[in-house]
Design a protein around this motif. Structure first.
Motif, PDB file in Angstrom:
ATOM      1  N   LEU A   1     -15.980  -1.057  32.200  1.00  0.00           N
ATOM      2  CA  LEU A   1     -14.936  -0.277  31.533  1.00  0.00           C
ATOM      3  C   LEU A   1     -14.156   0.550  32.540  1.00  0.00           C
ATOM      4  CD1 LEU A   1     -13.586   0.678  28.911  1.00  0.00           C
ATOM      5  CD2 LEU A   1     -15.409   2.386  28.690  1.00  0.00           C
ATOM      6  N   GLU A   2     -14.859   1.139  33.501  1.00  0.00           N
ATOM      7  CA  GLU A   2     -14.210   1.952  34.523  1.00  0.00           C
ATOM      8  C   GLU A   2     -13.361   1.098  35.468  1.00  0.00           C
ATOM      9  OE1 GLU A   2     -15.667   5.640  37.286  1.00  0.00           O
ATOM     10  OE2 GLU A   2     -16.852   3.816  37.403  1.00  0.00           O
ATOM     11  N   ALA A   3     -13.822  -0.116  35.774  1.00  0.00           N
ATOM     12  CA  ALA A   3     -13.140  -0.945  36.771  1.00  0.00           C
ATOM     13  C   ALA A   3     -11.964  -1.723  36.195  1.00  0.00           C
ATOM     14  CB  ALA A   3     -14.139  -1.912  37.409  1.00  0.00           C
ATOM     15  N   VAL A   4     -12.156  -2.345  35.041  1.00  0.00           N
ATOM     16  CA  VAL A   4     -11.112  -3.252  34.524  1.00  0.00           C
ATOM     17  C   VAL A   4     -10.644  -2.903  33.119  1.00  0.00           C
ATOM     18  CG1 VAL A   4     -11.899  -5.147  35.969  1.00  0.00           C
ATOM     19  CG2 VAL A   4     -12.852  -4.909  33.669  1.00  0.00           C
ATOM     20  N   GLY A   5     -11.182  -1.822  32.518  1.00  0.00           N
ATOM     21  CA  GLY A   5     -10.757  -1.427  31.179  1.00  0.00           C
ATOM     22  C   GLY A   5     -11.254  -2.397  30.120  1.00  0.00           C
ATOM     23  N   TRP A   6     -10.546  -2.397  28.983  1.00  0.00           N
ATOM     24  CA  TRP A   6     -10.978  -3.239  27.868  1.00  0.00           C
ATOM     25  C   TRP A   6     -10.436  -4.647  28.028  1.00  0.00           C
ATOM     26  CZ3 TRP A   6     -14.922  -2.067  25.066  1.00  0.00           C
ATOM     27  CH2 TRP A   6     -15.281  -0.720  24.900  1.00  0.00           C
ATOM     28  N   THR A   7     -11.108  -5.399  28.863  1.00  0.00           N
ATOM     29  CA  THR A   7     -10.769  -6.801  29.102  1.00  0.00           C
ATOM     30  C   THR A   7     -11.960  -7.670  28.690  1.00  0.00           C
ATOM     31  OG1 THR A   7     -11.562  -6.635  31.379  1.00  0.00           O
ATOM     32  CG2 THR A   7      -9.216  -6.225  31.008  1.00  0.00           C
ATOM     33  N   THR A   8     -11.833  -8.979  28.888  1.00  0.00           N
ATOM     34  CA  THR A   8     -12.883  -9.918  28.452  1.00  0.00           C
ATOM     35  C   THR A   8     -14.266  -9.582  29.004  1.00  0.00           C
ATOM     36  OG1 THR A   8     -11.245 -11.668  28.198  1.00  0.00           O
ATOM     37  CG2 THR A   8     -13.554 -12.342  28.381  1.00  0.00           C
ATOM     38  N   PRO A   9     -14.411  -9.272  30.313  1.00  0.00           N
ATOM     39  CA  PRO A   9     -15.751  -8.936  30.809  1.00  0.00           C
ATOM     40  C   PRO A   9     -16.375  -7.738  30.088  1.00  0.00           C
ATOM     41  CG  PRO A   9     -14.267  -9.369  32.637  1.00  0.00           C
ATOM     42  CD  PRO A   9     -13.420  -9.301  31.409  1.00  0.00           C
ATOM     43  N   THR A  10     -15.553  -6.711  29.813  1.00  0.00           N
ATOM     44  CA  THR A  10     -16.077  -5.521  29.130  1.00  0.00           C
ATOM     45  C   THR A  10     -16.543  -5.862  27.722  1.00  0.00           C
ATOM     46  OG1 THR A  10     -14.559  -4.140  30.414  1.00  0.00           O
ATOM     47  CG2 THR A  10     -15.561  -3.150  28.469  1.00  0.00           C
ATOM     48  N   TYR A  11     -15.735  -6.649  26.999  1.00  0.00           N
ATOM     49  CA  TYR A  11     -16.146  -7.065  25.658  1.00  0.00           C
ATOM     50  C   TYR A  11     -17.425  -7.893  25.710  1.00  0.00           C
ATOM     51  CZ  TYR A  11     -11.695  -5.446  23.714  1.00  0.00           C
ATOM     52  OH  TYR A  11     -10.647  -4.664  23.304  1.00  0.00           O
TER      53      TYR A  11
END
Length: 477
Positions: A123-133
């Motif tokens: 979440l800190e590195a790339v925000g709400w993107t596919t990896p975070t989900y």
């Protein structure tokens, strides 16, 4: 199998004196299992929710949703209860399930922490993107596995309480065992607070991670030790299951389909199931937001918000420890529940008031009273639950009650986080958002009291036995 071969309560009573009755020491020993569960609950709902919402800045709805997954797998409770009725594990109907489930839930809890760190970093590195989900989904899955492990141990354990007790001992056994749950919450809160004291204030992610990881190794190891002490040899020495159950030693046993028919055999079972659902939602809606409330409104550090569980647990312990011995015998189980529900509603009002004062002493006092009211409500509800449990299928019934409570706690956890986020968007003022979370269950408790008035234990006891007997006859012949 004919109906007249099913065990009559009078025959059961005459058959069971040869078995030893549980004494007070054994009641406290059994309570060590609940103590362990209390300690584990501090780690999940007392530490992880605070870390994810405040330190990792994950939205409350997401946090509540992933945490609640361990409650939403609650339908497994019915299956594990029915399995423990039908299929012994390691030579016992209950104990083997308790042991295996306990090992699995401590492993899953540690895995959940490791995924939590990956989620925060993503979440800190790339925000709400596919990896975070993806990490959110994996965290939810692990909490679901954690919940299944809890189901596989706690439901057979609750059935064991029915197996080893007689009706006249049951309210005392409930009071002692669930008091030990609160003892576990208090001890867990104190130990966790002490171990986390070093991370009060601003610390690096590495220091925070090392402290939390250490906590999730030391406390679960202690929990496994307590589970072993609590259950070893108890079932063999005290269980009345074989003389009570008509289905013991049958290869075909009772199917899950018949279990569901048993649970709907009495109108009162459904009424009480609904009451439990609403009462539990209202009682636990604050679970996911209480520590963030202390941190955001009262500016408490993480070690102090963890200690809030000790304050709440102390109040609940007093309520649990005294209700079964002093209140229930004097005013009855249903009046005890009414008293508890109305007191809980009033305490939610005090918690809201404390936020507007900004005084942590007022907040902690309100939380202590809330714990006391919760203890009264819980003891009354558990005692009435056991009265509405048929001895012939105790595991199935306990599984159903556990299903009601667990699904309700899952909905409560998600609802608490969602209402908090909704309140933030509606009001833009943190105190009003938190106040909304506490106001909704206060109203719900009034509805629970109304539903309770429709529950009739005598009707259940008069009608359910013959209905269950018919179902068992059709199933087993």
């Amino acid at each position: 199998m004919s109906i007249d071969r099913l065990p009559d309560s009078r025959l059961t009573d005459s058959a069971t004196p040869a078995l030893k009755r549980v004494n007070l020491l054994t009641m406290f020993r059994l309570g060590l299992f609940q103590m362990g569960l209390g300690m584990m609950s501090i780690l999940t709902l007392g530490v992880l929710n605070r870390v994810m919402i405040k330190e990792l800045a994950i939205p409350a709805t997401v946090v509540a949703g992933t945490l609640a997954m361990h409650q939403f797998v609650a339908p497994a409770r019915v299956w594990f209860g029915q399995m423990s009725d039908a299929k012994p594990l390691f030579g016992h109907h209950r104990t083997g399930y308790v042991w295996v489930g306990s090992v699995l839930f401590v492993i899953s809890a540690f895995l959940a922490v490791q995924v939590m760190w990956r989620l925060g970093s993503s979440l800190e590195a790339v925000g709400w993107t596919t990896p975070t989900y993806g990490w959110v989904g994996l965290l939810g899955l692990i909490f679901a596995l954690y919940g299944i492990a809890i189901c596989s141990s706690s439901t057979p354990f609750a059935a064991l309480l029915v197996d080893v007790s007689d009706e006249e001992d049951r309210s005392k056994l409930v009071g002692v065992v669930w008091s030990m749950l609160m003892v576990g919450i208090i001890i867990g809160a104190i130990v966790s607070s002490g171990l986390l004291k070093q991370i009060d204030g601003d610390v690096s992610r590495e220091v925070l991670q090392a402290s939390i990881n250490g906590l999730f190794v030391k406390v679960p190891a202690l929990v496994l030790f307590l589970v072993g002490i609590a259950t070893f040899g108890v079932e063999k020495k005290y269980s009345r299951y074989k003389v009570r159950s008509s289905a013991v030693n049958r290869e075909d046993k009772i199917t899950l389909g018949s279990a569901l028919r048993i649970l709907t055999a009495s109108r009162q079972t459904g009424l009480f199931f609904t009451f439990l659902l609403i009462m539990t939602i209202c009682l636990f809606m604050q679970d996911a937001v209480l520590e963030p409330y202390g941190g955001e409104i009262f500016k408490m550090p993480i070690s102090e918000t963890t200690r809030l569980n000790a304050i709440y647990g102390t109040g609940t312990l007093i309520g649990l420890g005294t209700t079964g011995f002093f209140i229930v015998p004097r005013i009855g189980k249903q009046n005890t529940i009414r008293l508890g529900c109305l007191s809980v509603a009033a305490c939610f009002g005090l918690i809201i008031l404390s936020g507007f004062t900004g005084n942590p002493i007022v907040f902690k006092s309100a939380l202590m009273l809330f714990g006391l009211a919760s203890g009264i409500t819980t003891t009354g509800a558990l005692s009435l639950m056991l009265d509405l449990t048929a001895a012939e299928t105790a595991g199935t019934f306990i599984g159903a009650w556990g299903l009601s409570q667990a699904m309700a706690r899952g909905m409560a956890t998600v609802s608490g986080g969602a209402i908090l986020d909704l309140g933030r968007s509606l009001f833009g003022v943190p105190m009003l958002a938190y106040g909304l979370v506490f106001a909704v269950p206060a109203v719900g408790m009034i509805l629970a009291v109304w539903l309770l008035g429709r529950v009739d234990v005598e009707e259940f006891q008069n009608n359910a036995k013959s209905a269950i007997a018919t179902i068992l006859e059709n199933e087993l012949d």
